[in-house]
Design a protein around this motif. Sequence first.
Motif, short mmCIF file in Angstrom:
data_model
loop_
_atom_site.label_atom_id
_atom_site.label_comp_id
_atom_site.label_asym_id
_atom_site.label_seq_id
_atom_site.Cartn_x
_atom_site.Cartn_y
_atom_site.Cartn_z
N ARG A 58 -50.38 -56.33 58.09
CA ARG A 58 -51.45 -55.64 58.81
C ARG A 58 -52.28 -54.69 57.95
O ARG A 58 -53.46 -54.49 58.23
CB ARG A 58 -50.85 -54.86 59.98
N ARG A 59 -51.66 -54.10 56.94
CA ARG A 59 -52.37 -53.07 56.18
C ARG A 59 -52.87 -53.54 54.81
O ARG A 59 -53.61 -52.82 54.15
CB ARG A 59 -51.48 -51.85 56.00
N VAL A 60 -52.44 -54.72 54.40
CA VAL A 60 -52.89 -55.25 53.11
C VAL A 60 -53.58 -56.59 53.34
O VAL A 60 -54.79 -56.72 53.17
CB VAL A 60 -51.72 -55.41 52.10
N PHE A 61 -52.82 -57.59 53.75
CA PHE A 61 -53.34 -58.95 53.87
C PHE A 61 -54.55 -59.03 54.80
O PHE A 61 -55.61 -59.54 54.42
CB PHE A 61 -52.24 -59.91 54.32
N LEU A 62 -54.41 -58.53 56.02
CA LEU A 62 -55.50 -58.64 56.99
C LEU A 62 -56.72 -57.81 56.62
O LEU A 62 -57.82 -58.08 57.09
CB LEU A 62 -55.02 -58.25 58.39
N LYS A 63 -56.53 -56.81 55.77
CA LYS A 63 -57.66 -55.97 55.36
C LYS A 63 -58.24 -56.42 54.02
O LYS A 63 -59.13 -55.77 53.48
CB LYS A 63 -57.22 -54.52 55.30
N GLY A 64 -57.72 -57.52 53.48
CA GLY A 64 -58.26 -58.07 52.25
C GLY A 64 -57.98 -57.25 51.02
O GLY A 64 -58.68 -57.37 50.01
N LYS A 65 -56.94 -56.42 51.07
CA LYS A 65 -56.58 -55.61 49.91
C LYS A 65 -55.79 -56.45 48.91
O LYS A 65 -55.25 -57.50 49.25
CB LYS A 65 -55.77 -54.38 50.34
N SER A 66 -55.66 -55.94 47.72
CA SER A 66 -54.93 -56.62 46.65
C SER A 66 -53.50 -56.09 46.55
O SER A 66 -53.30 -54.90 46.32
CB SER A 66 -55.66 -56.41 45.32
N SER A 67 -52.52 -56.99 46.71
CA SER A 67 -51.11 -56.59 46.61
C SER A 67 -50.75 -55.99 45.26
O SER A 67 -50.01 -55.01 45.20
CB SER A 67 -50.20 -57.78 46.90
N PRO A 68 -51.26 -56.54 44.14
CA PRO A 68 -50.92 -55.96 42.84
C PRO A 68 -51.57 -54.60 42.58
O PRO A 68 -51.11 -53.85 41.73
CB PRO A 68 -51.43 -56.98 41.83
N LYS A 69 -52.62 -54.28 43.33
CA LYS A 69 -53.34 -53.03 43.08
C LYS A 69 -53.01 -51.94 44.10
O LYS A 69 -53.19 -50.76 43.82
CB LYS A 69 -54.85 -53.28 43.07
#
Length: 142
Positions: A58-69
């Motif tokens: 919900r807070r990374v994937f769906l918001k298009g954020k980068s997991s490594p960053k």
Amino acid sequence: MKTLRQILDEKGTEVFSVTPDATVLDAIQAMADHDIGALVVLDGEMLVGIITERHYARRVFLKGKSSPKTKVRDIMTTPVVCADPGQSTDQGLALMTEKKIRHLPVINENRVIGIVSIGDLVKSKISDQRFVIDQLERYISG
């Protein structure tokens, strides 16, 4: 009815953790490596948060954020809802239901001694009910 300490004694008390400055990718990899759905976030020995697969979704994937960053501190839940080892399964379930959480760190003397999941508590509850049913059947059949 079992206490949370008894459930931890049966399932094990190994606690997997991550630091607040770890990347989300590191946290997700650790969850996958250990086949678990949550990690406590520790700063030294102090519990500062919790991160779950749901946080990632919900807070990374769906918001298009980068997991490594993205840092764990940016998506973890804090403060953490915790339980005491002397609490019963019913008390743990009630707390998890009220707070809408699926993982409950168990704290003793300001130290995380284990984590119980809603699945752990439901499994224990079913086992307790099965025992009562068996005893009642034996009583009835004489």
